[in-house]
Design an enzyme around this catalytic site. Structure first.
Site, PDB file in Angstrom:
ATOM      1  N   SER A  95      74.039  49.154  58.632  1.00  0.00           N
ATOM      2  CA  SER A  95      72.825  48.701  57.985  1.00  0.00           C
ATOM      3  C   SER A  95      71.643  48.695  58.960  1.00  0.00           C
ATOM      4  O   SER A  95      71.340  49.730  59.562  1.00  0.00           O
ATOM      5  CB  SER A  95      73.069  47.314  57.367  1.00  0.00           C
ATOM      6  N   ASP A 219      74.976  52.124  46.463  1.00  0.00           N
ATOM      7  CA  ASP A 219      74.496  51.205  47.497  1.00  0.00           C
ATOM      8  C   ASP A 219      73.099  50.727  47.104  1.00  0.00           C
ATOM      9  O   ASP A 219      72.145  51.501  47.127  1.00  0.00           O
ATOM     10  CB  ASP A 219      74.456  51.934  48.845  1.00  0.00           C
ATOM     11  N   HIS A 247      77.440  48.389  49.954  1.00  0.00           N
ATOM     12  CA  HIS A 247      76.733  48.535  51.231  1.00  0.00           C
ATOM     13  C   HIS A 247      77.582  48.159  52.440  1.00  0.00           C
ATOM     14  O   HIS A 247      77.103  48.258  53.561  1.00  0.00           O
ATOM     15  CB  HIS A 247      75.467  47.656  51.205  1.00  0.00           C
TER      16      HIS A 247
END
Length: 269
Positions: A95, A219, A247
């Site tokens: 991320s 996502d 995610h």
């Protein structure tokens, strides 16, 4: 404080193995890698750490001014690599840490061998003027930051399951919720501001390190168009669209995540 204390560093695997550094995302800590990192400890020197303000990092490591931008976290990564004298590093960032790793590699490319970006996004906001699709409009981000500031625990309970996806496996959402709830709400609000208002698109051109981009299906944080954008704007990258959804494939699909990383690294030898 030592660099190990500063970032709650844990090292496993052979001392002479190629370093593989795992970096966690927003609201998390190094425990998010516990299903993936050990799969590499037989061949790599595996390094786990917590960002300033997260997990077991020394509280004194966090500086509100310096960590108001992702560049502050990237500076920490550079200091970590230099403090541990790590070279030829495989940096695996989930991320927001994907972009933190990109910024760090642009500063000291000589210390990096590969980047692995898991669900990266150089900008979360849409940019209608350029046609860039980030997945969020400004009202979305403003609402998110307001919720973080006014009711962090409520936001965590509502958002974590949506971020993880995999509605048929509610235990994953519960785990991410618990991770969010262990974090300092004010620090996480600042980190969210630094993350969701960042625009690092231009920084992709500064990255010379060979990169694997892992893109999940469905996502809601970093949709497919974003992964494709990152891939197209890096000078040397490979995009792998995973079967995993949501995610957080490090939680929901650790086998597939590890296999994709391993396959990429073996092919690049």
């Amino acid at each position: 404080m030592t660099i190990r204390t500063r970032h709650n560093v844990h090292v496993s695997g052979p001392d002479d193995g190629q370093p593989m550094v795992f970096a966690h995302g927003f609201g998390c800590d190094q425990a998010m890698w516990r299903h993936v990192a050990p799969r590499f400890a037989d061949r790599y020197q595996v390094v786990l750490f917590d960002h300033a303000g997260a997990g077991g990092a020394d509280p004194a490591a966090y500086d509100a001014e310096r960590h108001a931008r992702l560049e502050g976290y990237a500076t920490d990564v550079v200091a970590l690599l230099e403090g541990l004298d790590l070279r030829d590093v495989v940096f695996v960032g989930h991320s927001v840490s994907a972009m933190i790793g990109a910024l760090a590699s642009a500063e000291v490319p000589e210390r990096f061998a590969h980047l692995v970006m898991v669900g990266p996004s150089p900008r979360y906001l849409d940019d209608p003027e350029t046609g860039y699709v980030g997945g969020f409009v400004r009202e979305d981000i403003d609402g998110l930051l307001e919720s973080l500031g006014s009711n962090y625990l409520g936001w965590s309970a509502a958002m974590a399951p949506a971020i993880v996806g995999n509605a048929d496996r509610p235990e994953l959402g519960s785990e991410l919720t618990e991770s969010f709830c262990r974090a300092d709400p004010e620090i996480q609000r600042r980190f969210a501001t630094a993350t969701f208002l960042a625009d690092n698109r231009a920084d992709l051109a500064r990255v010379s390190t060979p990169t694997l981009v892992l893109q999940c299906q469905d996502d809601i944080i970093a949709p497919d168009a974003v992964g494709e954008y990152v891939h197209r704007h890096l000078s040397d990258s490979e995009l792998v669209r995973m079967a995993a959804t949501g995610h957080c494939p490090n939680l929901s699909a650790p086998e597939e995540t590890a296999a994709a990383i391993d396959s990429y690294l073996r092919a690049r030898r």
